[in-house]
Design an enzyme around this catalytic site. Structure first.
Site, PDB file in Angstrom:
ATOM      1  N   GLU A 198      23.194  20.262   9.743  1.00  0.00           N
ATOM      2  CA  GLU A 198      21.856  20.298   9.813  1.00  0.00           C
ATOM      3  C   GLU A 198      21.170  20.952   8.748  1.00  0.00           C
ATOM      4  O   GLU A 198      20.109  21.814   8.846  1.00  0.00           O
ATOM      5  CB  GLU A 198      21.346  20.377  11.123  1.00  0.00           C
ATOM      6  CG  GLU A 198      21.631  19.523  12.261  1.00  0.00           C
ATOM      7  CD  GLU A 198      21.366  19.862  13.741  1.00  0.00           C
ATOM      8  OE1 GLU A 198      20.374  20.718  13.789  1.00  0.00           O
ATOM      9  OE2 GLU A 198      21.791  19.448  14.569  1.00  0.00           O
ATOM     10  N   GLU A 307      27.919  12.427  17.175  1.00  0.00           N
ATOM     11  CA  GLU A 307      27.287  12.786  18.439  1.00  0.00           C
ATOM     12  C   GLU A 307      26.543  11.619  18.640  1.00  0.00           C
ATOM     13  O   GLU A 307      25.171  11.683  19.077  1.00  0.00           O
ATOM     14  CB  GLU A 307      26.405  14.097  18.027  1.00  0.00           C
ATOM     15  CG  GLU A 307      26.914  15.362  17.609  1.00  0.00           C
ATOM     16  CD  GLU A 307      26.107  16.392  17.405  1.00  0.00           C
ATOM     17  OE1 GLU A 307      24.878  16.355  17.896  1.00  0.00           O
ATOM     18  OE2 GLU A 307      26.477  17.542  16.687  1.00  0.00           O
TER      19      GLU A 307
END
Length: 429
Positions: A198, A307
């Site tokens: 991220e 995810e």
């Protein structure tokens, strides 16, 4: 031995009685399982005969995230760690379900910096070792998550004893020691690492984290360099959310393209895939990921979903992404399915997954793995994010560990149908 006809007749009667009794017992067991509510220890005998893992073995690996209570086979309500994934339900039944349905696993939280490296010079691999050892004993491949991430990073990592941000040289030294120690600890037991997690905003610009504030974007290639030095044989990934958004995926691709061309050891770029059903107007989300996969494949590396889940709840304020610091206040109208998911929503959910997998199949040569985040609806982080205390239905298995009906629909996409078999046989003649 001589067997009289009367004996044969008697044996046939006994055999028929055994068959009837077995049929009754089997029916009762299945009935008992289907009648279980949301109480502890709900079993998982009622499953499809084939799993996604098996059906898609020639296309990609199938994975899932695992929390530490599933590793411990926890049956009590204690919650030592303030992280997602812990529920009051008995989780002893979860591990056999994980082993049966998936071939890759990733730890939800127990391999993150705040857990394994809470203080400078102090490492605690207790939970992580239990997870990795149990996965390997079951023959599962292990994904390490994550070496460098601004969130859930131990508070000491960026500061000196006076509370000031450390210098670039100090941060580089800390990063290298952190990565070397963790990668070497799990060498030979972990198959791949999320090296950086991220690092970009939704508009494709670098995230202004403390790593960026001290080192700029140099911390990203440095992390890959250190991880590769620690274990030259391991697969190394970049991972991020909102990768369906064109601006973000193109920003990530723009950043990594020259680095990959220069030989940076990036094995694949992962897309988290935390989706919201109501955002998929006219299959817009699916079309966006179609574009993203093409964009990443053009870099010459594989991609994967790291995810994957989908919320069926209302999307507050047009929220998107998975920035765990973003929270909204609870409102009843934002939690409409506490008593169960209506049939119409179940049908929409199934159609989404079928359309999504059809799109994935068109790119299967570029996809390395499809990993889901959380095993079942009870343990899903989506119940508490971005609004705490809601009831969501974001995973493959329901709150009693029963597989959802759309799993069979996804299997059918790659399972030869009787009509296909007939056509193949006819064509061979």
């Amino acid at each position: 031995m001589i067997i009289l006809s009367a004996d044969i007749s008697y044996m046939k009667k006994i055999f028929r009685l055994v068959v009837v009794l077995f049929s009754v017992i089997t029916t009762e067991v299945v009935s008992a399982q289907s009648s279980l509510g949301s109480g502890d220890g709900a079993c998982c005998l009622k499953q499809t005969t084939e799993t996604l893992k098996d059906a898609y073995r020639d296309y990609w690996y199938t994975g899932v995230s695992v929390n530490q209570w599933q590793v411990e086979a926890d049956r009590d309500g204690s919650n030592t760690f303030d992280v997602t994934g812990h529920i009051s339900n008995d989780q002893t039944a979860d591990w056999p379900l994980i082993v049966n349905n998936f071939n890759w696993v990733v730890a939800e939280n127990c391999m993150k910096c705040e857990v394994v490296h809470p203080k400078e010079g102090v490492y605690d691999f207790t939970l992580a070792d239990k997870f990795v050892d149990k996965a390997r004993a079951a023959g599962l491949k292990v994904m390490g998550h994550a070496l460098i991430w601004h969130s859930q990073c131990a508070p000491w990592f960026h500061y000196d004893d006076q509370g000031n941000l450390v210098s670039p040289d100090v941060l580089k030294k800390r990063m290298r020691e952190h990565i070397y120690t963790i990668v070497n600890h799990f060498k030979g037991r972990v198959d791949a690492w999320d090296v950086v997690n991220e690092a970009f905003e939704d508009d494709g610009t670098p995230r202004k984290s403390l790593f960026w504030e001290i080192l700029g974007t140099d911390y990203i290639p440095l992390a890959f360099q250190y991880a590769h030095e620690a274990d030259p044989s391991i697969e190394l990934y970049y991972n991020d959310f909102s990768m369906n958004k064109a601006a973000k995926v193109e920003g990530v691709a723009r950043f990594f393209r020259p680095l990959i061309q220069q030989g940076l050891p990036v094995t694949a770029i992962g897309m988290q895939g935390h989706m919201i059903l109501e955002d998929n107007v006219d299959n817009s989300v699916i079309k966006q990921y179609d574009h993203s996969i093409t964009t990443l494949a053009a870099l010459g590396v594989k991609t994967f979903f790291s995810e994957l889940d989908i919320s069926v709840l209302p999307n507050p304020y047009g929220f998107s992404g998975a920035n765990i610091s973003d929270k909204f206040a609870y409102r009843p109208e934002m939690d409409p399915y506490k008593e169960g998911l209506p049939k119409a929503q179940e049908e929409k959910l199934e159609q989404f997954w079928v359309d999504f997998y059809r799109m994935l199949l068109s790119h299967h040569q570029d996809i390395q793995r499809i990993s889901f985040w959380c095993l079942n609806d009870a343990s899903s982080w989506r119940n508490d994010f971005p609004i705490k205390g809601r009831t969501d239905y974001a995973t493959l298995f329901d709150r009693q560990n029963q597989p959802k009906s759309f799993i069979q629909a996804l299997i059918n996409l790659v399972k030869p149908q009787p009509s296909d078999t007939k056509k193949t046989t006819k064509n061979r003649k």
